[in-house]
Write a protein that holds these residues in place. Structure first.
Motif, PDB file in Angstrom:
ATOM      1  N   UNK A 192     -50.551  41.569  22.693  1.00 49.55           N
ATOM      2  CA  UNK A 192     -49.380  42.012  23.465  1.00 49.55           C
ATOM      3  C   UNK A 192     -48.701  43.184  22.758  1.00 49.55           C
ATOM      4  N   UNK A 193     -48.527  43.055  21.447  1.00 53.19           N
ATOM      5  CA  UNK A 193     -47.897  44.140  20.683  1.00 53.19           C
ATOM      6  C   UNK A 193     -48.722  45.417  20.774  1.00 53.19           C
ATOM      7  N   UNK A 194     -50.038  45.280  20.731  1.00 48.36           N
ATOM      8  CA  UNK A 194     -50.916  46.449  20.825  1.00 48.36           C
ATOM      9  C   UNK A 194     -50.806  47.117  22.190  1.00 48.36           C
ATOM     10  N   UNK A 195     -50.891  46.338  23.260  1.00 50.32           N
ATOM     11  CA  UNK A 195     -50.849  46.928  24.600  1.00 50.32           C
ATOM     12  C   UNK A 195     -49.465  47.472  24.927  1.00 50.32           C
ATOM     13  N   UNK A 196     -48.440  46.972  24.255  1.00 51.31           N
ATOM     14  CA  UNK A 196     -47.116  47.585  24.387  1.00 51.31           C
ATOM     15  C   UNK A 196     -47.143  49.011  23.837  1.00 51.31           C
ATOM     16  N   UNK A 197     -47.818  49.208  22.706  1.00 57.65           N
ATOM     17  CA  UNK A 197     -47.901  50.539  22.109  1.00 57.65           C
ATOM     18  C   UNK A 197     -48.700  51.499  22.985  1.00 57.65           C
ATOM     19  N   UNK A 198     -49.695  50.978  23.719  1.00 54.25           N
ATOM     20  CA  UNK A 198     -50.499  51.843  24.585  1.00 54.25           C
ATOM     21  C   UNK A 198     -49.822  52.103  25.925  1.00 54.25           C
ATOM     22  N   UNK A 201     -48.191  47.507  29.097  1.00 53.19           N
ATOM     23  CA  UNK A 201     -47.213  46.484  29.444  1.00 53.19           C
ATOM     24  C   UNK A 201     -46.024  46.600  28.492  1.00 53.19           C
ATOM     25  N   UNK A 202     -44.965  45.858  28.791  1.00 53.19           N
ATOM     26  CA  UNK A 202     -43.760  45.919  27.969  1.00 53.19           C
ATOM     27  C   UNK A 202     -43.645  44.658  27.126  1.00 53.19           C
ATOM     28  N   UNK A 203     -43.910  44.788  25.818  1.00 49.65           N
ATOM     29  CA  UNK A 203     -43.777  43.665  24.891  1.00 49.65           C
ATOM     30  C   UNK A 203     -43.331  44.177  23.530  1.00 49.65           C
ATOM     31  N   UNK A 204     -42.161  44.826  23.468  1.00 45.52           N
ATOM     32  CA  UNK A 204     -41.659  45.322  22.182  1.00 45.52           C
ATOM     33  C   UNK A 204     -41.301  44.163  21.263  1.00 45.52           C
ATOM     34  N   UNK A 205     -41.065  44.431  19.974  1.00 46.86           N
ATOM     35  CA  UNK A 205     -40.743  43.358  19.028  1.00 46.86           C
ATOM     36  C   UNK A 205     -39.580  42.476  19.461  1.00 46.86           C
ATOM     37  N   UNK A 206     -38.557  43.082  20.049  1.00 48.16           N
ATOM     38  CA  UNK A 206     -37.405  42.279  20.459  1.00 48.16           C
ATOM     39  C   UNK A 206     -37.763  41.327  21.604  1.00 48.16           C
ATOM     40  N   UNK A 207     -38.692  41.742  22.470  1.00 48.60           N
ATOM     41  CA  UNK A 207     -39.129  40.864  23.558  1.00 48.60           C
ATOM     42  C   UNK A 207     -39.930  39.689  23.006  1.00 48.60           C
ATOM     43  N   UNK A 211     -39.291  35.602  23.223  1.00 40.95           N
ATOM     44  CA  UNK A 211     -40.311  34.613  23.573  1.00 40.95           C
ATOM     45  C   UNK A 211     -40.293  33.469  22.556  1.00 40.95           C
ATOM     46  N   UNK A 212     -40.228  33.819  21.281  1.00 42.39           N
ATOM     47  CA  UNK A 212     -40.184  32.793  20.238  1.00 42.39           C
ATOM     48  C   UNK A 212     -38.939  31.911  20.380  1.00 42.39           C
ATOM     49  N   UNK A 213     -37.799  32.535  20.695  1.00 47.44           N
ATOM     50  CA  UNK A 213     -36.573  31.763  20.883  1.00 47.44           C
ATOM     51  C   UNK A 213     -36.699  30.813  22.068  1.00 47.44           C
ATOM     52  N   UNK A 214     -37.297  31.298  23.159  1.00 52.32           N
ATOM     53  CA  UNK A 214     -37.483  30.421  24.333  1.00 52.32           C
ATOM     54  C   UNK A 214     -38.416  29.255  23.989  1.00 52.32           C
ATOM     55  N   UNK A 357     -40.778  35.725  28.914  1.00 52.89           N
ATOM     56  CA  UNK A 357     -40.077  34.495  28.557  1.00 52.89           C
ATOM     57  C   UNK A 357     -40.354  33.393  29.575  1.00 52.89           C
ATOM     58  N   UNK A 358     -40.326  33.751  30.865  1.00 51.91           N
ATOM     59  CA  UNK A 358     -40.610  32.763  31.905  1.00 51.91           C
ATOM     60  C   UNK A 358     -42.025  32.218  31.777  1.00 51.91           C
ATOM     61  N   UNK A 359     -42.970  33.121  31.515  1.00 58.20           N
ATOM     62  CA  UNK A 359     -44.358  32.705  31.343  1.00 58.20           C
ATOM     63  C   UNK A 359     -44.490  31.769  30.143  1.00 58.20           C
ATOM     64  N   UNK A 360     -43.815  32.107  29.050  1.00 59.06           N
ATOM     65  CA  UNK A 360     -43.870  31.264  27.858  1.00 59.06           C
ATOM     66  C   UNK A 360     -43.326  29.873  28.136  1.00 59.06           C
ATOM     67  N   UNK A 361     -42.253  29.774  28.932  1.00 60.65           N
ATOM     68  CA  UNK A 361     -41.686  28.463  29.238  1.00 60.65           C
ATOM     69  C   UNK A 361     -42.654  27.612  30.050  1.00 60.65           C
ATOM     70  N   UNK A 362     -43.307  28.212  31.062  1.00 64.22           N
ATOM     71  CA  UNK A 362     -44.277  27.457  31.856  1.00 64.22           C
ATOM     72  C   UNK A 362     -45.430  26.961  30.987  1.00 64.22           C
ATOM     73  N   UNK A 363     -45.945  27.844  30.142  1.00 60.94           N
ATOM     74  CA  UNK A 363     -47.074  27.463  29.287  1.00 60.94           C
ATOM     75  C   UNK A 363     -46.657  26.378  28.304  1.00 60.94           C
ATOM     76  N   UNK A 364     -45.493  26.540  27.666  1.00 60.96           N
ATOM     77  CA  UNK A 364     -45.060  25.580  26.649  1.00 60.96           C
ATOM     78  C   UNK A 364     -44.807  24.202  27.251  1.00 60.96           C
ATOM     79  N   UNK A 365     -44.153  24.149  28.404  1.00 64.98           N
ATOM     80  CA  UNK A 365     -43.864  22.848  29.021  1.00 64.98           C
ATOM     81  C   UNK A 365     -45.137  22.128  29.420  1.00 64.98           C
ATOM     82  N   UNK A 366     -46.072  22.851  30.034  1.00 60.41           N
ATOM     83  CA  UNK A 366     -47.334  22.218  30.428  1.00 60.41           C
ATOM     84  C   UNK A 366     -48.181  21.873  29.204  1.00 60.41           C
TER      85      UNK A 366
END
Length: 379
Positions: A192-198, A201-207, A211-214, A357-366
């Protein structure tokens, strides 16, 4: 059969967790932070690509690579095609798998290798083939493996050390489950971090930190110390006991989450499941809900031995959505179809937030639900 008494017995769950699945789910947020740090240490945050790759090719063994490719494809959208290179071979063993680049792959394409093993000769051969074609290669894998040497020794290669937990290193002789929670985040976050640089997609460090906080919040909400009545993952596990999960998803990123849910149920809990996206799922599974698998199709046999005979298997719909209720949605039709066939339905929808963040919540709960099913069923 699911032993529901174990769900509210944290110590018993810990004793049954011989594969570290519950720890992997609970430590998902920490794993994201470690993986992001490894990506930064490898220099990903300092990359300045000349432009977007024409295509992104992803290779790796099993469900781990499939899920990573599925998620990256959904998040990247139509900006660049994301294609998984499926392996061939006579067995799912590291030495038997082989990968091939498509004939059109060249210097404007990006090859991503994601593996929790790193000893596969086929992946090293694939990386060498990519170098001859002029492709840039980025690999996420455990350190000190044959793949590490192949990628680090090339001019157009970048290696990122896979984030692992201490207990996984102590049990290195036991292969990691491809759909284990920790494996997914360890492989996905650096890419994700790599494709953000290219710019795909949007996945900067703060995003990624959000995700980790969620994931930390989901761990608090779904952890083993939280009682079933207020724990969405334990509740879902109890609802899915002795059922055939029929997973319906709505929203672009919910689709990969649903497919991962089905794969994890099969690998970790030994449970069959079906997954499809709305609205097509209504046509694809309509006949199934009208069959003997519907809860109202065949009443429970009054004379069944409840000790030695398992109850009849009935379908239960699980609706995963990655956007708030409202607007153009097939969810009302999905509920109507399920309830019209006396089929129970469970629903999961994340809190408001960014797509990642929404995707992370769905994955984590399941993920938590799968782990509880696996531990309470003795698998």
């Amino acid at each position: 059969m699911l032993d529901e008494s174990l769900l509210d017995a944290p110590e018993a769950l810990a004793d049954a967790d011989r594969r570290g699945l519950l720890r992997g789910a609970a430590e998902a947020g920490a794993r994201v932070r470690t993986a992001a740090r490894h990506a930064a240490d490898a220099g990903i945050n300092d990359l300045k690509p000349d432009g977007r790759p024409r295509a992104v090719l992803i290779a790796g063994p099993g469900a781990a690579a499939s899920c990573v490719a599925d998620l990256l494809g959904a998040l990247a959208g139509a900006t660049s095609p994301v294609t998984r290179l499926a392996p061939t071979g006579v067995a799912p063993a590291a030495g038997a798998l082989r990968w091939e680049l498509p004939g059109w792959a060249g210097s404007v394409d990006l090859l991503l290798i994601a593996t929790p093993d790193g000893t596969e000769p086929g992946l090293s051969l694939l990386a060498e083939q990519a170098y001859r074609r002029g492709c840039t290669v980025v690999a996420v894998a455990p350190a000190d493996t044959p793949l590490t040497e192949t990628v680090q020794g090339a001019a157009h290669g970048l290696f990122v050390r896979m984030a692992t937990a201490p207990y996984e290193q102590e049990e290195a002789d036991q292969p990691l489950a491809a759909t284990a929670p920790g494996v997914l985040w360890a492989l996905l976050i650096p890419l994700l971090a790599l494709l953000d640089r290219t710019g795909l997609l949007a996945a900067p460090p703060e995003a990624l930190e959000k995700v980790a906080d969620r994931l930390d919040r989901i761990a608090e909400r779904c952890g083993p110390a939280v009682a079933t009545y207020s724990n969405p993952a334990k509740t879902l596990a109890a609802e899915l006991a002795d059922t055939l999960p029929v997973i319906w998803t709505e929203g672009a990123s919910a689709g990969p989450a649903g497919r991962r849910f089905a794969a994890a149920l099969a690998e970790l809990a030994g449970r069959p499941a079906l997954a499809a996206e709305l609205p097509e799922a209504l046509a694809a599974h309509g006949a199934l809900l009208a069959s003997r698998l519907a809860a109202g199709a065949e009443p429970d046999d009054f004379f069944r031995d409840r000790v030695t005979e398992a109850p009849a298997l009935h379908a239960r719909v699980v609706l995963l959505r990655d956007r708030p209720t409202g607007g153009l949605s097939a969810a009302p039709a999905a509920r109507e179809l399920a309830l019209g066939h006396d089929t129970a339905i469970s629903e999961l929808e994340p809190e408001d937030g960014a797509e990642l963040e929404n995707l992370a919540e769905l994955i984590a709960t399941t993920d938590f639900a799968v782990v509880y099913l696996a531990l309470t069923a003795g698998t």
